[in-house]
Design an enzyme around this catalytic site. Sequence first.
Site, PDB file in Angstrom:
ATOM      1  N   GLN A 231       5.612 -43.643 -16.311  1.00 47.73           N
ATOM      2  CA  GLN A 231       4.948 -44.349 -15.216  1.00 47.73           C
ATOM      3  C   GLN A 231       5.569 -45.723 -14.987  1.00 47.73           C
ATOM      4  O   GLN A 231       5.248 -46.397 -14.023  1.00 47.73           O
ATOM      5  CB  GLN A 231       3.457 -44.518 -15.535  1.00 47.73           C
ATOM      6  CG  GLN A 231       2.715 -43.209 -15.686  1.00 47.73           C
ATOM      7  CD  GLN A 231       1.257 -43.380 -16.061  1.00 47.73           C
ATOM      8  OE1 GLN A 231       0.772 -42.709 -16.962  1.00 47.73           O
ATOM      9  NE2 GLN A 231       0.524 -44.267 -15.393  1.00 47.73           N
TER      10      GLN A 231
ATOM     11  N   ARG B  22      -6.862 -43.800 -16.550  1.00 45.56           N
ATOM     12  CA  ARG B  22      -7.405 -43.970 -15.206  1.00 45.56           C
ATOM     13  C   ARG B  22      -8.450 -45.091 -15.140  1.00 45.56           C
ATOM     14  O   ARG B  22      -9.515 -44.936 -14.539  1.00 45.56           O
ATOM     15  CB  ARG B  22      -7.980 -42.653 -14.690  1.00 45.56           C
ATOM     16  CG  ARG B  22      -7.839 -42.574 -13.183  1.00 45.56           C
ATOM     17  CD  ARG B  22      -8.079 -41.226 -12.620  1.00 45.56           C
ATOM     18  NE  ARG B  22      -7.873 -41.324 -11.182  1.00 45.56           N
ATOM     19  CZ  ARG B  22      -7.956 -40.317 -10.340  1.00 45.56           C
ATOM     20  NH1 ARG B  22      -8.207 -39.125 -10.787  1.00 45.56           N
ATOM     21  NH2 ARG B  22      -7.781 -40.475  -9.055  1.00 45.56           N
ATOM     22  N   CYS B  23      -8.141 -46.171 -15.824  1.00 42.97           N
ATOM     23  CA  CYS B  23      -9.004 -47.361 -15.699  1.00 42.97           C
ATOM     24  C   CYS B  23      -8.138 -48.550 -15.997  1.00 42.97           C
ATOM     25  O   CYS B  23      -7.218 -48.473 -16.783  1.00 42.97           O
ATOM     26  CB  CYS B  23     -10.192 -47.281 -16.641  1.00 42.97           C
ATOM     27  SG  CYS B  23     -10.075 -48.173 -18.170  1.00 42.97           S
TER      28      CYS B  23
ATOM     29  N   GLU C  52      -8.574 -45.594  -9.605  1.00 43.08           N
ATOM     30  CA  GLU C  52      -9.372 -45.273 -10.788  1.00 43.08           C
ATOM     31  C   GLU C  52     -10.865 -45.543 -10.620  1.00 43.08           C
ATOM     32  O   GLU C  52     -11.641 -45.263 -11.535  1.00 43.08           O
ATOM     33  CB  GLU C  52      -8.852 -46.078 -11.960  1.00 43.08           C
ATOM     34  CG  GLU C  52      -8.855 -47.558 -11.661  1.00 43.08           C
ATOM     35  CD  GLU C  52      -7.845 -48.322 -12.496  1.00 43.08           C
ATOM     36  OE1 GLU C  52      -6.909 -47.714 -12.996  1.00 43.08           O
ATOM     37  OE2 GLU C  52      -8.023 -49.523 -12.640  1.00 43.08           O
TER      38      GLU C  52
END
Length: 778
Positions: free
Chosen positions: A211, A361-362, A731
């Site tokens: 990523q 996802r945060c 997110e």
Amino acid sequence: MGHSMKRKEDARFLSGKGNYIDDIKLEGMLYMDIVRSPYAYAKIIKINTEEALKIPGVVAVITGADLKAHDLHWMPTLMSDTQMVLPTDTVMYQAQEVAAVIATSRYIARDGREAVIVDYEPMKPVMDPYKAMEPDAPVLRTDKEGQTDNHIWHWEAGDREKTDEVFANADVVVKEKMYIPRLHVVSIETCGCIADYRKVDNYLTMYMTSQAPHAIRTIIAMVTAHVGLTEEKIRVISPDIGGGFGGKVPVYPGYVIAIAVSFLTGSPIKWIEDRTENLQADSFARDYHIDVEMAGTSAGKIQATRFKVLADHGYTDASANPSKFPTGMFSIGTGSYDYDTAFMEADAVYTNKPPGGVAYRCSFRVTEAVHAIERVTDTFARKVGMDPAELRMMNFIKKEDFPWQSPTGWEYDSGDYHAGLQLAMDTVDYPALRKEQAEKREKGELMGIGICTFTEIVGAGPSKDFDILGLKMFDSAEIRVHPTGKAIARFGTKSQGQGHETTYAQIIAQELGIPAEHIQIEEGDTDTAPYGLGTYASRSTPTAGAAAVMAARKLKAKAKKIAAHLLEVSEDDLEWEIGKFFVKGAPEKAKTIQEIVFAAYTNHPQGMEAGFEATHYYDPPNLTFPSGAYICVVDIDRETAEIKVRRFVAIDDCGNIINPMIVQGQVHGGLTQGIAPAMYEELIYDDEGNILNGTLMDYLVPTAVESPKWETGHIVTPSPHHPIGAKGVGESATVGAPPAIANAIVDALSPWGVSHLEIPITPYKLWKVMKEKGILES
Ligand code: CDP
């Protein structure tokens, strides 16, 4: 902007033409498989490779000793801790890498893996972080000089004395103790790489599921410089990625082993994790034990909150947090409420579990913080006898009070929390639901309504506060427009399915008037894209999206000069309408962006640089603060404890929206990944360190089958500092969904004095509570 343009990348994905790591095949490529430890804590007595090496096609078996000869057996983590690449004497968690088998095919490598015999001397692992903190606990990281216990770091934010004082004098104090369970990111594509080192020109091309390819290239260069492999000789390419969610930010030992083996053999080495390895050994997420307290008046005014966290980091702190923030942005946990006193502290410990933790996802621990504040807010409402919606409405920060300073040091940029919750309440007809619930309670039926009103914090930088291993967290865009008015734009971020090829093109189209279809977007190649810190923590829109705007505006300024030259007027006489400059008062005298760009290559003013391209590195002045108001309605079967999510309404505010369809898709996916920890997912270990549910047979990932019908909507409060008023959204839903669901289930059981249930709230867990409380009907 604002149009649901169909995703440009989907033609590729839907027709099976995506280019993922495992699709790439190089001449002479060898395959790697990894021998993993069956024990959570053990001494390695001997690694016997003889049988494996006899298998035709097995080329080599690499151990920690081999890497040690080149000083490559340890590597830094993103949090400046250290992690073994391959062990030389001790394994620290079940599924840890122990040796690597290199072979001419993946299947032979797997056979070789099975043939490697390792003698272990098992030791008693430390699995409980509270026990790890006890004075007589064995010290796990004996490799670290000066380490005398299992403590990693202590962190705090806010004002301890003032908070204690408000708590001591408050009418009402409530407290909940909660555990946010250990999860692993279950992206569709597992992690993998091909390390391709060419001896002849000392050049490494690293294809990998990353990523953050630029940052990874720099880190590789830091680790390999001593063997003569420096940054200009390293190219990282992240091709298509099948979901990342934070799990593809860290550097895993498999990548480093592949590089080392390619360096030593001169052959390309492919390594692709299997599903079980991905679930058992990659960086975990969450694993926070939180004590949270709220103080307030008996009339329901929140006055202060206090948080105490114990963070289980496994055997090394391999979080992907900014270095100044070991708990990430946990301190957003004061929530959406207007009060000025809070104190938070956290301690991190080593245990014999896999390392981490990633911000799944945060944005760096926000999920944990939001769960704590939103759960305790409900407990507080119940204690003072108020409806949870009414209590929230009473305590929200007012829209006219933004920018708003939080007691833990953040400046919330904008929001309208009252409007968000009101829209959610109107959508579900909240008064009617409460009436229905009262009637059902009379009849002995279980129905619960849960609310979560959260504030997110996304878009790291600003660089003055945020860095990873010293690399400042800005991001970048480069736009190059070809003579015929078609463009290519490259970014420092890397989409893993979020639709950047569409939304970045839409942003540039809006700014320059070149149709989005004619703007090619590229990310993920460090030799071509400008440097950036990558895509995670919903930072792409706030950082690289803003960089695209700024680069486009540089081009628009140049376009104006060229238009003035072509139209033989002063720049001051020109006006812009999307796609063209025209002379004020004479709209027929105009030059389109295509004519202007062509002139930039064929007829540019003398003295002006030819060509039409611009780059911008955007360092945001602040983070963006998206928010959401979620309402969940559940029905619970009194005989079986089966939980049915009847309705779930999610109202989000991510500022100005670039592509409503993509935002809705992000919210749908996020909600499903939110129902996961609320009702299904948790990695469970026994006292010996065995993972009890380490395959997808036992670790239940919700799919469309388990997902309720998500009802979504939005309000818009533009970010005042973002150049197009956008905030991140990726997110939000994963952050907001778990407390909404937990609050709904607790609400259903609250007449029996239930104030908290640990997630995941499975039917079995609930069945036991209902039995104990005498709620169960049989
Ligand atoms: O960093 P990441 O791409 O994961 O998160 P994001 O910046 O929140 O963006 C997720 C997707 O939603 C991207 O395709 C964005 O362009 C899109 N988005 C949007 O259309 N409008 C917004 N206000 C925010 C994001």
